[in-house]
Design a protein around this motif. Structure first.
Motif, PDB file in Angstrom:
ATOM      1  N   PRO A  30       0.975  -1.173  -0.047  1.00 33.93           N
ATOM      2  CA  PRO A  30       0.069  -0.039   0.083  1.00 33.93           C
ATOM      3  C   PRO A  30       0.839   1.293   0.138  1.00 33.93           C
ATOM      4  N   LEU A  31       2.090   0.983   0.017  1.00 31.67           N
ATOM      5  CA  LEU A  31       2.922   2.250   0.122  1.00 31.67           C
ATOM      6  C   LEU A  31       3.180   2.824  -1.392  1.00 31.67           C
ATOM      7  N   THR A  32       3.138   4.213  -1.151  1.00 32.12           N
ATOM      8  CA  THR A  32       3.260   4.876  -2.570  1.00 32.12           C
ATOM      9  C   THR A  32       4.577   4.570  -3.229  1.00 32.12           C
ATOM     10  N   ASP A  33       4.764   4.860  -4.740  1.00 34.22           N
ATOM     11  CA  ASP A  33       5.893   4.690  -5.141  1.00 34.22           C
ATOM     12  C   ASP A  33       7.116   5.600  -4.762  1.00 34.22           C
ATOM     13  N   GLU A  34       6.630   6.881  -4.340  1.00 32.62           N
ATOM     14  CA  GLU A  34       7.576   7.771  -3.613  1.00 32.62           C
ATOM     15  C   GLU A  34       8.167   7.145  -2.454  1.00 32.62           C
ATOM     16  N   GLN A  35       7.424   6.568  -1.626  1.00 34.67           N
ATOM     17  CA  GLN A  35       7.949   5.876  -0.291  1.00 34.67           C
ATOM     18  C   GLN A  35       8.469   4.779  -0.696  1.00 34.67           C
ATOM     19  N   LEU A  36       8.433   3.789  -1.641  1.00 34.57           N
ATOM     20  CA  LEU A  36       9.083   2.569  -1.844  1.00 34.57           C
ATOM     21  C   LEU A  36      10.415   3.176  -2.100  1.00 34.57           C
ATOM     22  N   ALA A  37      10.459   4.221  -2.973  1.00 36.79           N
ATOM     23  CA  ALA A  37      11.851   4.472  -3.601  1.00 36.79           C
ATOM     24  C   ALA A  37      12.886   5.118  -2.392  1.00 36.79           C
ATOM     25  N   THR A  38      12.119   5.314  -1.521  1.00 34.37           N
ATOM     26  CA  THR A  38      13.061   5.843   0.001  1.00 34.37           C
ATOM     27  C   THR A  38      13.886   4.611   0.641  1.00 34.37           C
ATOM     28  N   LEU A  39      13.289   3.363   0.070  1.00 39.47           N
ATOM     29  CA  LEU A  39      13.601   2.312   1.128  1.00 39.47           C
ATOM     30  C   LEU A  39      15.130   1.952   0.994  1.00 39.47           C
ATOM     31  N   PRO A  40      15.654   1.589  -0.426  1.00 42.05           N
ATOM     32  CA  PRO A  40      16.609   0.680  -0.694  1.00 42.05           C
ATOM     33  C   PRO A  40      18.057   1.114   0.127  1.00 42.05           C
ATOM     34  N   THR A  41      18.696   2.208   0.019  1.00 44.05           N
ATOM     35  CA  THR A  41      19.736   2.632   0.528  1.00 44.05           C
ATOM     36  C   THR A  41      19.663   2.833   2.182  1.00 44.05           C
ATOM     37  N   ALA A  42      18.651   3.729   2.526  1.00 48.39           N
ATOM     38  CA  ALA A  42      18.477   4.377   3.938  1.00 48.39           C
ATOM     39  C   ALA A  42      17.903   3.240   4.851  1.00 48.39           C
ATOM     40  N   TYR A  43      16.787   2.644   4.443  1.00 47.49           N
ATOM     41  CA  TYR A  43      16.125   1.473   5.282  1.00 47.49           C
ATOM     42  C   TYR A  43      17.018   0.065   5.014  1.00 47.49           C
ATOM     43  N   GLY A  44      17.705  -0.038   3.898  1.00 47.91           N
ATOM     44  CA  GLY A  44      18.696  -1.235   3.892  1.00 47.91           C
ATOM     45  C   GLY A  44      19.903  -0.928   4.802  1.00 47.91           C
ATOM     46  N   THR A  45      20.269   0.165   4.750  1.00 45.91           N
ATOM     47  CA  THR A  45      21.515   0.333   5.638  1.00 45.91           C
ATOM     48  C   THR A  45      21.056   0.328   7.150  1.00 45.91           C
ATOM     49  N   ALA A  46      19.671   0.708   7.579  1.00 46.24           N
ATOM     50  CA  ALA A  46      19.343   0.593   8.567  1.00 46.24           C
ATOM     51  C   ALA A  46      18.871  -0.837   9.265  1.00 46.24           C
ATOM     52  N   LEU A  47      18.281  -1.528   8.470  1.00 46.17           N
ATOM     53  CA  LEU A  47      18.162  -3.024   8.597  1.00 46.17           C
ATOM     54  C   LEU A  47      19.341  -3.948   8.812  1.00 46.17           C
ATOM     55  N   GLY A  48      20.257  -3.593   7.869  1.00 47.30           N
ATOM     56  CA  GLY A  48      21.665  -4.132   8.198  1.00 47.30           C
ATOM     57  C   GLY A  48      22.080  -3.816   9.530  1.00 47.30           C
ATOM     58  N   MET A  49      22.163  -2.716  10.080  1.00 47.24           N
ATOM     59  CA  MET A  49      22.444  -2.343  11.439  1.00 47.24           C
ATOM     60  C   MET A  49      21.978  -3.107  12.458  1.00 47.24           C
ATOM     61  N   ILE A  50      20.426  -3.223  12.360  1.00 52.07           N
ATOM     62  CA  ILE A  50      19.555  -3.813  13.344  1.00 52.07           C
ATOM     63  C   ILE A  50      19.708  -5.004  13.353  1.00 52.07           C
ATOM     64  N   GLU A  51      20.033  -5.730  12.201  1.00 48.10           N
ATOM     65  CA  GLU A  51      20.232  -7.233  12.093  1.00 48.10           C
ATOM     66  C   GLU A  51      21.800  -7.730  12.598  1.00 48.10           C
ATOM     67  N   ARG A  52      22.716  -6.790  12.442  1.00 48.29           N
ATOM     68  CA  ARG A  52      24.249  -7.198  12.813  1.00 48.29           C
ATOM     69  C   ARG A  52      24.225  -6.909  14.264  1.00 48.29           C
ATOM     70  N   GLY A  53      23.317  -5.948  14.876  1.00 47.65           N
ATOM     71  CA  GLY A  53      23.331  -5.659  16.223  1.00 47.65           C
ATOM     72  C   GLY A  53      22.417  -6.497  17.063  1.00 47.65           C
ATOM     73  N   ARG A  54      21.647  -7.381  16.325  1.00 46.03           N
ATOM     74  CA  ARG A  54      20.740  -8.414  16.929  1.00 46.03           C
ATOM     75  C   ARG A  54      19.647  -7.605  17.952  1.00 46.03           C
ATOM     76  N   LEU A  55      19.059  -6.569  17.547  1.00 42.24           N
ATOM     77  CA  LEU A  55      18.191  -5.695  18.241  1.00 42.24           C
ATOM     78  C   LEU A  55      17.058  -6.792  18.580  1.00 42.24           C
ATOM     79  N   ARG A  56      16.517  -6.822  19.967  1.00 42.77           N
ATOM     80  CA  ARG A  56      15.294  -7.546  20.296  1.00 42.77           C
ATOM     81  C   ARG A  56      14.355  -6.844  20.827  1.00 42.77           C
TER      82      ARG A  56
END
Length: 349
Positions: free
Chosen positions: A149-175
């Motif tokens: 349901p996200l807009t095209d603009e919202q989807l475009a924001t995801l790859p680098t910023a949100y990808g970097t963020a999720l990589g940090m969260i996964e490597r930091g094993r946040l629970r």
């Protein structure tokens, strides 16, 4: 409707600032074997766009930057790592069922194949990106988000910023239930960290500037620390029992001053150095308290797959600060460089 022979694109022909961006007409690229052709609906801006003008992705200020990670940048180059759009054609050995699907492109150039590969380059830097009406991408790195349901603009924001963020969260094993510190919280990665950490059930303590504190709190932070005033003291007051994970894009003095605030077994994850890359701290803080200092550069293919699941479920709500047409790419990059906005800047070709 068929694919035209030519398209509008914004290219750089040399290193420099917004003045080196040129709007031009170029041939629509043909997808090679294993690739797809995507009609770009939206492309988000990143700091990597500014760095590519100076050298290569991830290497600003490095005298070796002009040689990049995968050889010299080939000019002219079309920038733009973060692409959302629709597949309009496929190359050999690619399922034709992708045509017409709404997709997000994983922009990473990986060091190897496999789910845990590391990024060593980026679309828009080491290969042409999405400042154009069409772009090619490896079919394996195109993710179907037709049902999101996200807009095209919202989807475009995801790859680098949100990808970097999720990589940090996964490597930091946040629970769930842990207390997390997020630095640089008003930036693209910072807001992504807040939203994903909040979705995981963590208590989020963010560091931001006074003028952006309300926006950071609105993004989901439980508490916000003003970076202009005794950051360590404010963190102690807000989290007297300490923090479990720090997700840091600032580094510099923040590491030196706040590493002692980690709980036993805490993790400090660094993915940027906006506050400086020379860091000094008492190493005993690590080994006597079983703490970990972790480097994190973007995401792996596995991380990106998890991010796309969040997008399909709309478990995150990216913030779009401004939208520009393709012929105003220079203005968009100028706004990005001023760093006065909260959220992501997007271009619509």
């Amino acid at each position: 409707m068929g694919v035209p022979e030519t398209m509008r694109a914004v290219r750089i022909a040399e290193h420099g600032g917004p003045e080196v961006l040129e709007l031009t007409e170029v041939a629509v690229p043909s997808p090679r074997a294993g690739e797809v052709l995507v009609r770009v609906s939206a492309v988000a801006l990143n700091n990597t766009d500014l760095w590519t003008r100076e050298g290569a992705y991830g290497r600003p200020g490095d005298p070796k930057a002009l040689s990049g990670w995968r050889g010299p940048i080939a000019f002219p180059r079309i920038q733009g790592a973060d692409v959302a759009g629709r597949v309009v054609a496929v190359g050999a050995d690619v399922d034709g069922g992708l045509v017409g699907r709404r997709v997000v492109v994983d922009p990473a150039i990986y060091d190897t194949e496999g789910p845990d590969a590391n990024p060593v380059g980026l679309m828009g830097s080491e290969r042409d990106g999405g400042y154009a009406e069409y772009v090619t991408a490896p079919a394996a790195q195109v993710h179907d988000v037709t049902e999101s349901p996200l807009t095209d603009e919202q989807l475009a924001t995801l790859p680098t910023a949100y990808g970097t963020a999720l990589g940090m969260i996964e490597r930091g094993r946040l629970r769930e239930g842990e207390t997390v510190l997020v630095s640089g919280a008003s930036g693209g990665v910072g807001l992504a960290l807040i939203q994903i950490a909040r979705a995981r059930g963590a208590r989020v303590l963010a560091v931001s500037s006074g003028s952006k504190i309300d926006a950071v709190r609105e993004a989901g932070a439980h508490d916000v620390v003003d970076r202009a005033h005794d950051v360590a003291g404010q963190i102690r007051a807000a989290a007297p029992e300490g923090i479990d994970v720090a997700l840091d894009v600032v580094a510099g003095d923040l590491v030196s001053e706040c590493l002692p605030l980690l709980r036993e077994g805490g993790r400090w994850v660094v993915a940027g150095a906006l506050g400086g890359f020379d860091v000094a701290f008492d190493v005993r803080r690590l080994y006597l308290h079983n703490a970990q200092l972790i480097g994190s550069a973007m995401h792996t293919p596995t991380h990106f797959g998890l991010l796309m699941e969040l997008a399909r479920q709309a478990a995150i709500q990216p913030v779009v600060a401004a939208t520009f047409p393709l012929d105003q790419a220079a203005r968009a990059q100028e706004q990005l460089a001023r760093r006065e906005h909260v959220g992501k800047i997007v271009i619509r070709p």
